[in-house]
Design a protein around this motif. Structure first.
Motif, mmCIF file in Angstrom:
data_model
loop_
_atom_site.group_PDB
_atom_site.id
_atom_site.type_symbol
_atom_site.label_atom_id
_atom_site.label_comp_id
_atom_site.label_asym_id
_atom_site.label_seq_id
_atom_site.Cartn_x
_atom_site.Cartn_y
_atom_site.Cartn_z
ATOM 1 N N CYS A 181 -5.898 2.473 -7.553
ATOM 2 C CA CYS A 181 -6.416 1.304 -8.259
ATOM 3 C C CYS A 181 -7.326 0.474 -7.370
ATOM 4 O O CYS A 181 -7.594 -0.681 -7.656
ATOM 5 N N VAL A 182 -7.807 1.058 -6.278
ATOM 6 C CA VAL A 182 -8.695 0.340 -5.381
ATOM 7 C C VAL A 182 -10.079 0.304 -6.008
ATOM 8 O O VAL A 182 -10.656 1.322 -6.358
ATOM 9 N N ASP A 183 -10.612 -0.888 -6.147
ATOM 10 C CA ASP A 183 -11.940 -1.062 -6.699
ATOM 11 C C ASP A 183 -12.936 -1.069 -5.544
ATOM 12 O O ASP A 183 -12.865 -1.926 -4.668
ATOM 13 N N PRO A 184 -13.864 -0.098 -5.502
ATOM 14 C CA PRO A 184 -14.805 -0.051 -4.381
ATOM 15 C C PRO A 184 -15.619 -1.335 -4.219
ATOM 16 O O PRO A 184 -16.070 -1.643 -3.123
ATOM 17 N N ALA A 185 -15.789 -2.093 -5.274
ATOM 18 C CA ALA A 185 -16.538 -3.348 -5.170
ATOM 19 C C ALA A 185 -15.800 -4.383 -4.324
ATOM 20 O O ALA A 185 -16.411 -5.304 -3.785
ATOM 21 N N HIS A 186 -14.485 -4.247 -4.187
ATOM 22 C CA HIS A 186 -13.709 -5.201 -3.402
ATOM 23 C C HIS A 186 -13.580 -4.800 -1.936
ATOM 24 O O HIS A 186 -13.000 -5.536 -1.146
ATOM 25 N N LEU A 187 -14.093 -3.624 -1.566
ATOM 26 C CA LEU A 187 -14.017 -3.176 -0.178
ATOM 27 C C LEU A 187 -15.157 -3.777 0.627
ATOM 28 O O LEU A 187 -16.235 -4.030 0.093
ATOM 29 N N PRO A 188 -14.940 -3.983 1.934
ATOM 30 C CA PRO A 188 -16.022 -4.541 2.748
ATOM 31 C C PRO A 188 -17.175 -3.549 2.868
ATOM 32 O O PRO A 188 -16.970 -2.337 2.882
ATOM 33 N N LYS A 189 -18.370 -4.079 2.947
ATOM 34 C CA LYS A 189 -19.560 -3.239 3.084
ATOM 35 C C LYS A 189 -19.660 -2.707 4.507
ATOM 36 O O LYS A 189 -19.162 -3.313 5.457
ATOM 37 N N GLN B 260 4.607 -6.330 -11.528
ATOM 38 C CA GLN B 260 3.447 -6.807 -12.269
ATOM 39 C C GLN B 260 2.162 -6.049 -11.946
ATOM 40 O O GLN B 260 1.180 -6.168 -12.657
ATOM 41 N N ALA B 261 2.169 -5.271 -10.873
ATOM 42 C CA ALA B 261 0.983 -4.488 -10.520
ATOM 43 C C ALA B 261 0.860 -3.355 -11.525
ATOM 44 O O ALA B 261 1.707 -2.477 -11.604
ATOM 45 N N SER B 262 -0.191 -3.370 -12.300
ATOM 46 C CA SER B 262 -0.312 -2.402 -13.387
ATOM 47 C C SER B 262 -1.113 -1.178 -12.970
ATOM 48 O O SER B 262 -1.969 -0.712 -13.704
ATOM 49 N N CYS B 263 -0.858 -0.664 -11.814
ATOM 50 C CA CYS B 263 -1.555 0.519 -11.328
ATOM 51 C C CYS B 263 -0.698 1.743 -11.634
ATOM 52 O O CYS B 263 0.395 1.895 -11.098
ATOM 53 N N THR B 264 -1.211 2.607 -12.497
ATOM 54 C CA THR B 264 -0.445 3.795 -12.862
ATOM 55 C C THR B 264 -0.770 4.982 -11.972
ATOM 56 O O THR B 264 -0.026 5.952 -11.936
ATOM 57 N N ASP B 265 -1.891 4.914 -11.221
ATOM 58 C CA ASP B 265 -2.292 6.008 -10.345
ATOM 59 C C ASP B 265 -2.186 5.547 -8.893
ATOM 60 O O ASP B 265 -3.016 4.774 -8.426
ATOM 61 N N PRO B 266 -1.161 5.993 -8.161
ATOM 62 C CA PRO B 266 -1.019 5.534 -6.789
ATOM 63 C C PRO B 266 -2.081 6.105 -5.847
ATOM 64 O O PRO B 266 -2.253 5.627 -4.751
ATOM 65 N N GLY B 267 -2.783 7.155 -6.264
ATOM 66 C CA GLY B 267 -3.815 7.764 -5.429
ATOM 67 C C GLY B 267 -3.217 8.726 -4.429
ATOM 68 O O GLY B 267 -2.002 8.810 -4.243
ATOM 69 N N ARG B 268 -4.102 9.472 -3.775
ATOM 70 C CA ARG B 268 -3.654 10.427 -2.761
ATOM 71 C C ARG B 268 -4.795 10.619 -1.766
ATOM 72 O O ARG B 268 -5.950 10.374 -2.075
ATOM 73 N N TYR B 269 -4.455 11.056 -0.568
ATOM 74 C CA TYR B 269 -5.459 11.325 0.457
ATOM 75 C C TYR B 269 -5.753 12.817 0.473
ATOM 76 O O TYR B 269 -4.847 13.638 0.439
ATOM 77 N N VAL B 270 -7.041 13.170 0.511
ATOM 78 C CA VAL B 270 -7.476 14.559 0.533
ATOM 79 C C VAL B 270 -8.277 14.783 1.806
ATOM 80 O O VAL B 270 -9.219 14.041 2.098
ATOM 81 N N ARG B 271 -7.885 15.819 2.572
ATOM 82 C CA ARG B 271 -8.619 16.168 3.792
ATOM 83 C C ARG B 271 -9.635 17.253 3.444
ATOM 84 O O ARG B 271 -9.288 18.281 2.887
#
Length: 88
Positions: free
Chosen positions: A56-64, A33-44
């Motif tokens: 699909c991480v929404d920056p508004a949901h991350l702790p300040k 049911q998770a409708s995230c089509t972009d799993p993301g990647r880490y860039v150094r």
């Protein structure tokens, strides 16, 4: 009498197996049911920082950032020299 003790011994195993199957089913359903089509990647980056790009991480949901966090622009501190470590 032997049949009753066998049933009593199998009940905990059957209950644990049923719980495991239910939890596995819930996990599969949640992922489906998770409708995230972009799993993301880490860039150094060249400066050594690592950044999550995409996902699909929404920056508004991350702790300040906490107001007492250390400033990232500070120079690293050299380790102290003690009797156990000889200075070069």
């Amino acid at each position: 009498m032997a049949v009753g003790s066998r049933v009593a011994g199998v009940l905990p195993l059957a209950g644990a197996s049923l719980a495991a199957v239910a939890l596995a089913g819930a996990a599969v359903y949640t992922v489906a049911q998770a409708s995230c089509t972009d799993p993301g990647r880490y860039v150094r980056h060249d400066d050594g920082t690592v950044e999550l790009v995409g996902s699909c991480v929404d920056p508004a949901h991350l702790p300040k950032k906490h107001k007492y966090d250390h400033d990232r622009d500070q120079e690293p501190v050299e380790p102290a020299v003690n009797d156990l470590v000889k200075a070069p």
